[in-house]
Design an enzyme around this catalytic site. Structure first.
Site, short mmCIF file in Angstrom:
data_model
loop_
_atom_site.label_atom_id
_atom_site.label_comp_id
_atom_site.label_asym_id
_atom_site.label_seq_id
_atom_site.Cartn_x
_atom_site.Cartn_y
_atom_site.Cartn_z
N HIS A 155 0.86 -1.18 0.00
CA HIS A 155 0.00 0.00 0.00
C HIS A 155 0.90 1.23 0.00
O HIS A 155 1.70 1.43 0.92
CB HIS A 155 -0.92 0.02 1.22
CG HIS A 155 -1.84 1.21 1.25
ND1 HIS A 155 -3.12 1.18 0.74
CD2 HIS A 155 -1.65 2.48 1.69
CE1 HIS A 155 -3.68 2.36 0.87
NE2 HIS A 155 -2.80 3.18 1.45
N CYS A 156 0.78 2.04 -1.03
CA CYS A 156 1.67 3.20 -1.19
C CYS A 156 0.90 4.48 -0.87
O CYS A 156 0.02 4.89 -1.65
CB CYS A 156 2.22 3.26 -2.62
SG CYS A 156 3.35 4.65 -2.89
N PRO A 157 1.20 5.13 0.25
CA PRO A 157 0.49 6.38 0.56
C PRO A 157 0.81 7.50 -0.41
O PRO A 157 0.00 8.41 -0.59
CB PRO A 157 0.99 6.71 1.98
CG PRO A 157 2.30 6.02 2.11
CD PRO A 157 2.18 4.77 1.29
#
Length: 248
Positions: A155-157
């Site tokens: 999950h890449c913010p």
């Protein structure tokens, strides 16, 4: 007679994702960091096109603005494609399917893992107690978005979304093109300052073009992490791994 309104699947979606444009676009539940990424890229490039490109187009080559524009468009398109698309969310089991699976286990919770044969080889499938299903190999559950994602990478913010099977190519394109863009913009800003400093001195050049100094500083501070990320994902792609598998 009034027609009945059809309920769309995204309107009753069980995960935490947010949907836009009548369900055509989707983001993570908190896209604030993605907006920061977008602002940093667009703001830095705006200063580059406003101050460095006109100077370098005359003093170096008219191709400088064209190359910068091509890299900017490619980077922005890949970022938006990654951030606003489905990363490969696996639909949750329907209520009847989950009930049938529990009934097959005599009312007990399903086992955490189950082995099946795929082309004669045993493959372990892990059970997701949130999505009520045995997820495919290489899939994983994202606790932030509350979804199982096929070939889950991470999950890449910074892009405001999960990275998985359906958007990994655009994510990889984004980090690689951003690396080229950061190096190019940094080189242009330094070249502008170096040419302006001839005869006048560095202090005069910084005073004449503070925007170039700001662009150079932003690019210098960010380019190392971007280059490292691009190199890491090049390694993952060449070895057919995901970030989740490499970390585990």
């Amino acid at each position: 007679m009034a027609s009945r309104r059809v309920t769309r699947k995204w309107e009753v979606f069980a995960g935490r994702n947010r949907f836009w444009c009548d369900g055509r676009l989707m983001t993570a539940p908190h896209p604030g960091v993605f907006l920061l990424t977008l602002a940093l890229i667009c703001g830095t490039c705006a200063l580059h096109f406003a101050f460095d490109c006109p100077f370098l187009a005359v003093r170096v080559s008219a191709a400088v603005p064209a190359v910068g524009a091509a890299l900017f468009v490619l980077t922005l398109a890949a970022l938006l494609r990654t951030a606003l698309s489905d990363p490969g969310i696996i639909p949750r089991a329907a209520t009847a399917e989950a009930a049938a699976l529990e009934a097959a286990e005599a009312g007990r919770p399903p086992p955490r893992a189950r082995e099946v044969l795929v082309r004669g080889r045993p493959v372990k499938l892990k059970y997701c107690f949130t999505c009520k299903m045995f997820r495919p190999p290489r899939a994983s559950h994202c606790s932030l978005c509350d979804n199982c994602v096929d070939r889950f990478d991470h999950h890449c913010p910074w892009v405001g979304n999960c990275v998985g099977k359906r958007n990994y190519r655009s994510f990889y394109t984004f980090v690689v093109s951003l690396s080229f863009l950061a190096v190019f913009v940094f080189a242009c800003a330094v070249t502008h300052l170096a040419l302006a400093a001839r005869g006048a001195g560095v202090a005069a050049a910084l005073h004449a073009s503070p925007a170039s100094a700001l662009v150079a500083a932003v690019c210098f501070l960010s380019v190392w992490s971007v280059l490292g990320l691009a190199g890491f994902h090049t390694y993952l792609a060449s070895t057919d791994q995901t970030t989740n598998e490499d970390v585990d």
